[in-house]
Motif scaffolding. Structure first.
Motif, short mmCIF file in Angstrom:
data_model
loop_
_atom_site.label_atom_id
_atom_site.label_comp_id
_atom_site.label_asym_id
_atom_site.label_seq_id
_atom_site.Cartn_x
_atom_site.Cartn_y
_atom_site.Cartn_z
N LEU A 151 0.83 -1.21 0.00
CA LEU A 151 0.00 0.00 0.00
C LEU A 151 0.86 1.26 0.00
O LEU A 151 0.52 2.27 -0.64
N LEU A 152 2.01 1.22 0.69
CA LEU A 152 2.93 2.36 0.64
C LEU A 152 3.49 2.57 -0.77
O LEU A 152 3.64 3.70 -1.24
N LEU A 153 3.79 1.45 -1.45
CA LEU A 153 4.27 1.55 -2.84
C LEU A 153 3.20 2.14 -3.74
O LEU A 153 3.49 2.95 -4.63
N ALA A 154 1.96 1.73 -3.53
CA ALA A 154 0.86 2.28 -4.32
C ALA A 154 0.75 3.79 -4.11
O ALA A 154 0.55 4.56 -5.07
N GLY A 155 0.92 4.24 -2.87
CA GLY A 155 0.89 5.67 -2.59
C GLY A 155 2.03 6.41 -3.25
O GLY A 155 1.86 7.51 -3.79
N LEU A 156 3.23 5.80 -3.22
CA LEU A 156 4.39 6.42 -3.86
C LEU A 156 4.18 6.56 -5.36
O LEU A 156 4.49 7.60 -5.95
N LEU A 157 3.65 5.51 -6.00
CA LEU A 157 3.41 5.55 -7.43
C LEU A 157 2.34 6.58 -7.80
O LEU A 157 2.39 7.20 -8.87
N LEU A 158 1.37 6.78 -6.92
CA LEU A 158 0.35 7.80 -7.19
C LEU A 158 0.92 9.21 -7.17
O LEU A 158 0.41 10.11 -7.84
N LEU A 170 0.84 -0.92 -12.33
CA LEU A 170 1.64 -1.27 -11.15
C LEU A 170 1.04 -0.67 -9.90
O LEU A 170 1.04 -1.30 -8.83
N THR A 171 0.49 0.53 -10.02
CA THR A 171 -0.18 1.16 -8.87
C THR A 171 -1.41 0.35 -8.46
O THR A 171 -1.64 0.08 -7.26
N PHE A 172 -2.21 -0.05 -9.45
CA PHE A 172 -3.41 -0.84 -9.18
C PHE A 172 -3.05 -2.18 -8.55
O PHE A 172 -3.69 -2.62 -7.57
N PHE A 173 -2.03 -2.84 -9.09
CA PHE A 173 -1.61 -4.13 -8.55
C PHE A 173 -1.17 -3.99 -7.09
O PHE A 173 -1.57 -4.78 -6.22
N SER A 174 -0.33 -2.97 -6.81
CA SER A 174 0.17 -2.78 -5.45
C SER A 174 -0.98 -2.52 -4.48
O SER A 174 -0.99 -3.06 -3.36
N ALA A 175 -1.95 -1.72 -4.90
CA ALA A 175 -3.07 -1.41 -4.01
C ALA A 175 -3.94 -2.64 -3.75
O ALA A 175 -4.26 -2.96 -2.59
N VAL A 176 -4.32 -3.36 -4.82
CA VAL A 176 -5.18 -4.54 -4.66
C VAL A 176 -4.47 -5.62 -3.87
O VAL A 176 -5.04 -6.24 -2.96
N PHE A 177 -3.22 -5.88 -4.22
CA PHE A 177 -2.47 -6.93 -3.53
C PHE A 177 -2.23 -6.55 -2.07
O PHE A 177 -2.23 -7.40 -1.18
N GLY A 178 -2.01 -5.24 -1.81
CA GLY A 178 -1.82 -4.79 -0.42
C GLY A 178 -3.07 -5.00 0.40
O GLY A 178 -3.02 -5.46 1.55
N VAL A 179 -4.24 -4.67 -0.19
CA VAL A 179 -5.52 -4.88 0.51
C VAL A 179 -5.74 -6.36 0.76
O VAL A 179 -6.21 -6.78 1.84
N ARG A 180 -5.42 -7.19 -0.24
CA ARG A 180 -5.58 -8.66 -0.08
C ARG A 180 -4.79 -9.16 1.11
O ARG A 180 -5.30 -9.95 1.94
N TYR A 181 -3.53 -8.73 1.27
CA TYR A 181 -2.71 -9.23 2.38
C TYR A 181 -3.20 -8.70 3.72
O TYR A 181 -3.18 -9.42 4.73
N LEU A 182 -3.63 -7.45 3.77
CA LEU A 182 -4.13 -6.91 5.03
C LEU A 182 -5.41 -7.63 5.47
O LEU A 182 -5.57 -7.98 6.65
N ILE A 183 -6.33 -7.86 4.55
CA ILE A 183 -7.58 -8.58 4.89
C ILE A 183 -7.27 -9.98 5.37
O ILE A 183 -7.81 -10.45 6.38
N TYR A 184 -6.37 -10.66 4.66
CA TYR A 184 -6.03 -12.04 5.06
C TYR A 184 -5.40 -12.05 6.44
O TYR A 184 -5.68 -12.95 7.25
#
Length: 673
Positions: A151-158, A170-184
């Motif tokens: 999620l930090l990487l997604a913010g940096l890319l934005l 890459l921004t979309f991937f980082s955000a979605v994958f970051g949310v996936r790991y936090l939820i899990y």
């Protein structure tokens, strides 16, 4: 053995092969484009490939294929690979934004990964009763770390200005994958024992495989896009540098001339169809003593000043039609004029822009400029002719130390004369056509020869002996001061050494030094070299500098004089009283001798004002510990009066006129008997 190869193991193995192929592509790209961020992503994809290979060997179901301790080692390696994948993915993204990553941070991150993986894998695996704690530390904690990092990487890319498909992907991937790991991570803590949790794990397993594949190809597309973007920037920069000066951003000579020509063509058409006659003023601006700025304050401040001058000219209230940098410290400034009365305002405005203080890192610098200008269509109607005439005006301004000069007819003839004179003067230096005459100086206390002043003459092959008035102004206009002064110094030292060899007699020789040469940092070193080369005691060389030279930069003058005096070289002020300084400056100047100008001596015996001035000069100089020499003594009355006033030495036609060396040699022979 085939019983142990489960569908899940085969899937992981297949994915490892896919990422091995991707790893090869990344390696190929890295060899072609050795960028640091590509190297980081190469390591990241390599770690991901290894992690899938390890997962293919250790399926989630229990296996008897590996021993228990090998199982622990594999789990430890898996943790390390997954963390390496994450941190080098992050390093690559950060580096791709042109952010420097210190080597210590990379080393520290790797060490932290190894320590954390060892603690979470080995420590709790040894205690079978800690199965839930083991799960939380090996699964939930890494998921939390992965989620926050992505999620930090997604913010940096934005926050980056790069807006293309690969960056958005890459921004979309980082955000979605970051949310996936936090939820899990949060769900695993709350619902680990729930029956549906295993189904969620299986779903996320396939999701991760697909997401990692997409990530690999996204990074490849990002690299291609980045290289294409860099190539486009390089091409645009090359085109920009083809038209602009790289240091200041102003137009280069070719482009400013093209823009001037285009503007002339437009004005020519407009003036034919309209009643108004708009003119162009073409200014050439040169910075005075810019080499001194570079030598004193450093090249960085010099470059800053040039860039700031270009910025000030471009933002001028006169709305320039073109601003260009023609050479090192020379700028071209073109404006439109509807009335000739505006030209004086424009000139004053340019000098105000140049003379306003420049501040760089708490360093304040003040400079001055010389300006030469001409007008279209009054002086010329072609860009090259306008540049030539503005250059002639600038040259006239610099030669005569005038702030601003407008082009006038006749300057071209002077320019052609200088071109011819330069060839003649350089040929004369090469052929050693300049000779020295020596005017004796009489010590009024001992009535003996105190020394001689070296005066240059040109033994022209066609015109005969030429006095300095025939060529010194051209030498100054051509900027040949340093070369000519060094030539005269060398000839004077050669003569001094020759006289001692033949007649065993030392005679002090006074040599005039110009303002440019005296401010040269190499002057002291040059004199040291000459004294050593010709084995001349330093007290037999005297340098004469004019009063105005000293007052131009009194601090630098004092530094040079102190260095020369520490060597034993005498320094005197020539033509004192003719400059703009006051006698009070004598108190600060560490000079040896004052030479009173001949203009005060001519009527000293008949004019009470001149007598009072000369008397005051002598008394004040003696009070400050300076010796006094009077120039231009031509009568016995002048000599007797100066002797009575306490003058130390004199020179002039009454003592002797300047003598060529062959006549001075006879004088030396007579004195040496």
């Amino acid at each position: 053995m085939y019983d142990y190869i489960t569908p899940l193991s085969f899937l992981f193995l297949t994915q490892a092969i896919v990422f091995f192929v991707l790893l090869y592509f990344f390696y190929t790209y890295y060899r072609a484009f050795p960028r640091r961020y590509v190297k980081y992503w190469l390591v990241s994809i390599g770690a991901l490939c290894c992690s899938y290979l390890i997962k293919s060997v250790i399926p989630y179901a229990n296996s008897h294929f590996l021993s228990y301790y090998w199982h622990i080692l594999a789990e430890l390696s898996l943790q390390i690979c997954q963390y390496i994948f994450l941190i080098f993915l992050a390093f690559g993204v950060v580096k791709a934004q042109s952010t420097k990553i210190p080597k210590q941070i990379i080393t520290g991150a790797i060490a932290l990964v190894v320590v954390l993986s060892f603690i979470t894998t080995v420590f709790f695996t040894l205690e079978l009763s800690q199965e839930f704690s083991d799960f939380y530390l090996t699964i939930s904690l890494p998921s939390l770390i992965f989620g926050c990092t992505l999620l930090l990487l997604a913010g940096l890319l934005l926050l980056t200005n790069k807006d293309d498909f690969s960056n958005r992907m890459l921004t979309f991937f980082s955000a979605v994958f970051g949310v996936r790991y936090l939820i899990y991570s949060f769900v695993s803590i709350a619902s680990l024992t729930e029956p549906w949790f295993r189904q969620l794990e299986l779903f996320l397993l396939y999701f991760d495989i697909a997401a990692h594949s997409i990530l690999g190809f996204t990074l490849l597309i990002y690299i291609q896009s980045s290289e294409r973007f860099d190539a486009l920037n390089a091409r645009n920069r090359a085109q920009y540098l083809g038209k602009h000066d790289s240091l200041t951003g102003a137009l280069n000579r070719e482009q400013v001339m093209a823009k001037l020509s285009k503007k002339i063509g437009k004005l020519t058409q407009d003036n034919k169809t309209e009643q108004s006659q708009i003119k162009l003023a073409v200014f050439l601006i040169d910075i005075k003593q810019f080499k001194f700025i570079n030598d004193t304050y450093g090249l960085k401040i010099g470059d800053f000043i040039l860039g700031e001058i270009a910025r000030r000219l471009n933002h001028s209230v006169f709305i320039p039609q073109a601003v260009g940098r023609l050479s090192g410290d020379s700028f071209m400034f073109v404006i439109e004029l509807e009335q000739l009365s505006h030209i004086d305002r424009a000139v004053n405005h340019i000098h105000e822009l140049i003379e306003r203080s420049f501040c760089h890192k708490q360093q304040e610098v003040k400079i001055q400029g010389s300006v030469g200008y001409c007008l279209y269509p009054d002086d010329a109607d072609k860009s090259e002719d306008l540049l030539q005439k503005a250059n002639l005006a600038l040259h006239h301004a610099e030669t005569n130390n005038i702030a601003t000069v407008a082009f006038e007819e006749g300057m071209q003839a002077q320019g052609r004369h200088l071109v011819l004179m330069e060839k003649e003067l350089r040929l004369a230096l090469k052929n050693d056509e300049f000779i020295l005459y020596y005017q004796p100086q009489l010590n009024l206390i001992t009535n003996k020869l105190e020394g001689v002043e070296a005066l240059v003459r040109w033994q022209h092959p066609q015109k005969g002996i030429l006095p300095p008035s025939e060529f010194l102004s051209e030498i100054e206009a051509l900027g040949m001061h340093n070369e000519f002064d060094n030539y005269i110094l060398t000839k004077a030292c050669e003569a001094s050494a020759r006289w001692f060899t033949v007649y065993q007699r030392r005679v002090a020789i006074a040599v005039n030094i110009t303002a440019v040469e005296f401010q040269d940092k190499q002057l002291v070193a040059t004199i040291q070299m000459l004294l050593h080369k010709y084995n001349i005691p330093s007290k037999y060389l005297e340098l004469e500098i004019t009063e105005n030279v000293v007052m131009t930069d009194i601090i630098r003058a004092m530094n040079s004089i102190v260095k020369l005096q520490s060597m034993g070289v005498k320094v005197s002020i020539d033509d004192f009283g003719t400059g703009y300084s006051s006698l009070a400056y004598l108190r600060n100047l560490p000079i040896d001798k004052i030479k009173i100008d001949r203009s005060f001596i001519q009527e000293v015996a008949s004019n009470d004002s001149d007598l009072t001035i000369v008397k005051s000069m002598i008394e004040l100089s003696h009070g400050l510990g300076k010796r006094v020499l009077a120039e231009g003594v031509e009568t016995v009355e002048q000599l007797d009066l100066l002797r009575n006033l306490g003058c130390d030495a004199v020179q002039g036609y009454f003592i002797n006129k300047p003598l060529p060396e062959e006549k001075l040699v006879c004088y030396l022979e007579k004195r040496s008997r």
